[in-house]
Scaffold this motif. Structure first.
Motif, PDB file in Angstrom:
ATOM      1  N   PRO A 120       0.830  -1.221   0.000  1.00 23.32           N
ATOM      2  CA  PRO A 120       0.000   0.000   0.000  1.00 23.32           C
ATOM      3  C   PRO A 120       0.862   1.267   0.000  1.00 23.32           C
ATOM      4  O   PRO A 120       2.039   1.229   0.345  1.00 23.32           O
ATOM      5  CB  PRO A 120      -0.799  -0.116   1.296  1.00 23.32           C
ATOM      6  N   PHE A 125      -1.253   3.971   4.304  1.00 24.25           N
ATOM      7  CA  PHE A 125      -1.102   3.014   5.405  1.00 24.25           C
ATOM      8  C   PHE A 125      -1.055   3.755   6.743  1.00 24.25           C
ATOM      9  O   PHE A 125      -1.703   3.349   7.719  1.00 24.25           O
ATOM     10  CB  PHE A 125       0.163   2.164   5.208  1.00 24.25           C
ATOM     11  N   PHE A 142       7.139  -5.250   5.318  1.00 21.73           N
ATOM     12  CA  PHE A 142       6.713  -5.442   3.922  1.00 21.73           C
ATOM     13  C   PHE A 142       7.756  -6.226   3.130  1.00 21.73           C
ATOM     14  O   PHE A 142       7.394  -7.170   2.416  1.00 21.73           O
ATOM     15  CB  PHE A 142       6.353  -4.107   3.248  1.00 21.73           C
ATOM     16  N   THR A 475      -7.461  -0.781   2.387  1.00 21.87           N
ATOM     17  CA  THR A 475      -6.000  -0.622   2.289  1.00 21.87           C
ATOM     18  C   THR A 475      -5.611   0.153   1.040  1.00 21.87           C
ATOM     19  O   THR A 475      -4.445   0.438   0.830  1.00 21.87           O
ATOM     20  CB  THR A 475      -5.249  -1.975   2.192  1.00 21.87           C
ATOM     21  N   THR A 482      -0.508  -6.511   2.732  1.00 14.50           N
ATOM     22  CA  THR A 482      -0.710  -5.755   3.970  1.00 14.50           C
ATOM     23  C   THR A 482      -1.031  -6.709   5.129  1.00 14.50           C
ATOM     24  O   THR A 482      -0.481  -6.578   6.231  1.00 14.50           O
ATOM     25  CB  THR A 482      -1.855  -4.737   3.805  1.00 14.50           C
TER      26      THR A 482
END
Ligand code: FDA
Length: 500
Positions: A120, A125, A142, A475, A482
């Motif tokens: 995202p 986020f 991530f 998101t 995510t």
């Protein structure tokens, strides 16, 4: 089996559950995963594990006697067909105002989804999960999620000439010519394998109309990534075709978990109870929310906070299709894995991130299909109906109007510039917008509201939420990266603080 005592029990084997299983087993903790769907490791009558989208059979849907295709119509005619009731891989779960598509089986949504692995936007986020340290997400979790998931990028030179992405190039070129920017999307489908499919050197999967009922080849679903790695520790057990129905404190410590073993017709074979020191809810936004709301109402977990069951959203999903001019062919062969999106998220008047979706019918259709993700602010709640014993979701179809409005701005503009029109025959009779279903259920047990900042359920030490229910309804992109990254963050904290 009944009477067993396990250190950690994980309900569900999708993204949240698979991350939890891997990190717990790596930390030396014996972990039992309970999954209501099938193991999907045995070939069916046609010699393949999964059926394709052109000939859906009993393996396609979860306990239905007719298919319930997202695009259920063609030329306004219902194209769904009869199937044998079976514990198939895709559930279209019906609530009053929305159908929610979900994967059922070991690997959860990873078995049926489009594989798009999208991180995202950083500022969005930070907006949706303000209690989470953003830098650590983008520096550590991530990247960790992408590595664990086996995310890969498409060869962009190959994309330009591959016949199977003609549909995406046509949509991209028209979006650009209409003033929009586009972006390549990473995927967990092995693009190297797909290249070989097109070259004719391997058995086709993404190029054989396989996606929402499972992929027989090429897809790095969770059973091949996180769950395989967890199994390799020797500390993992996965029990399929068991539906968890209750979780309650056990007088000897920990929790009693009740589950029904089911057969492939969905009938209960036997009911089992086990004791678990710790229980991780990873049944997905819908599954986890339903279980927790029912447990609170039935008095099994009466002290769960009122925020449990709140804040559910559909990630602003809406689908739409455009009819192309006859000279703009979209190709008879369409890769089932999307590789490109239209990015209009920065538009304050109506953020839209639209995946250019395949329509893998195996024949030229002159159709451009899109799944738009929008910033729909509407949310819904789960509630327990004591007379039916069902958990209901308050979402009304009309709540999706902001998503339709945002998508309409973009696609009206493209249609005007390209002198094209919408297809109104695919989502019903004279129905342009696929606004009554979602692929992206999110929320119901929001991080730092229904749980603490790491997914712990307040008042019940040893109960955790690990899946898409933690994310507050949106998101801005396809959600599984995510969900995976947030689970990586939370389980690291839980292991270091609660389990050592
Ligand atoms: P997930 O739903 O994956 O896992 C929950 C598991 O728990 C399931 O296996 C379920 O059977 C099991 N379960 C539920 N209740 C239970 C109970 N009571 N007892 C035992 N087991 C139980 N996302 C994306 O990022 N990119 C994409 O391209 C797509 N495309 C896409 C296409 C389609 C057709 C769908 C349906 C979905 C997508 N998605 C997607 C969405 C993505 O798949 C989804 O967001 C994640 O799978 C959600 O992960 P979770 O871990 O929250 O639950």
């Amino acid at each position: 089996s009944t009477g067993d005592h396990v250190a950690a029990l994980v309900i569900g084997s999708g993204y949240g559950g698979a991350v939890t299983a891997l990190r717990l087993t790596q930390a030396g903790i014996a972990t039992a995963v309970v999954e209501m769907g099938m193991a999907w490791n045995t070939a069916g009558s046609n010699g393949k594990i999964f059926c394709d989208m052109l000939e859906p059979d009993q393996r396609s849907y979860w306990l239905r006697t007719t298919t319930d295709q997202p695009l259920g119509y063609f030329l306004g005619i219902n194209v769904n067909k009869s199937i044998t009731r079976y514990t198939g891989v895709l559930d279209s779960e019906k609530f009053a105002g929305i159908r929610v598509y979900q994967g059922r089986g070991v690997g959860g949504g990873s078995l049926v989804n489009g594989g798009m692995a999208v991180v995202p936007r950083r500022d969005y986020f930070a907006e949706i999960l303000p209690s989470v340290d953003v830098a650590s997400m983008y520096d550590t979790y991530f990247p960790r999620a992408n590595a664990g998931l086996g995310v890969n990028a498409i060869d962009t030179a190959w994309f330009e000439t591959a016949s199977c992405y003609r549909y995406a190039r046509v949509s991209r070129d028209q979006a650009r010519a209409s003033g929009y920017s586009t972006t390549f999307l990473n995927n967990v489908y092995d693009f190297g394998y797909m290249k070989q499919e097109l070259a004719g050197t391997v058995t086709r999967s993404a190029l054989a109309s396989e996606v929402i009922y499972g992929n027989n080849y090429g897809k790095r679903s969770l059973d091949k990534t996180y769950l395989a790695a967890a199994a390799a520790t020797g500390r993992l057990s996965i029990t399929a075709q068991h539906v968890v129905t209750a979780v309650a404190p056990n007088s000897a410590g920990g929790y009693t978990v009740t589950m029904n073993q089911i057969d492939t017709a969905g009938a209960t074979v036997t009911t089992k109870t086990v004791r678990a020191d710790r229980v991780f809810f990873a049944a997905g936004s819908i599954g986890t929310s339903k279980l927790l709301v029912a447990m609170r109402a039935q008095g099994a977990l009466p002290n769960l906070p009122s925020a449990v069951g709140q804040g559910w959203g559909n990630n602003g999903n809406v689908m739409v299709a455009r009819a192309q001019h006859l000279w703009n062919t979209t190709g008879a062969l369409e890769a089932g894995m999307p590789a490109m999106g239209i990015d209009n998220w920065a538009d304050p008047a109506g953020p839209v991130f639209a995946e250019i979706a395949p329509f893998p019918a195996g024949t030229e259709l002159w159709i451009s299909l899109y799944l738009a993700i929008t910033k729909n602010p509407n949310r819904a709640q789960f509630s327990y109906n004591s007379s039916t014993g069902a958990v209901e979701l308050s979402w009304q179809t009309a709540q999706n109007q902001p998503a339709v409005n945002a998508a309409k701005r973009v696609f009206d503009t493209i249609n005007k510039a390209q002198v094209t029109v919408y297809r109104s025959d695919l989502f019903g009779v004279n129905k342009v917008w696929g606004d009554d279903f979602t692929y992206h259920p999110l929320g119901g047990c929001i991080l730092n509201q229904a749980t603490d900042n790491y997914g712990r359920l307040p008042g019940y030490p040893g109960l955790y939420v690990m899946d898409g229910s933690l994310i507050p309804g949106s998101t801005g992109v396809n959600p599984f990266v995510t969900i995976t990254a947030l689970a990586e963050r939370n389980i690291e904290k839980i292991i270091s603080t609660d389990l050592t």
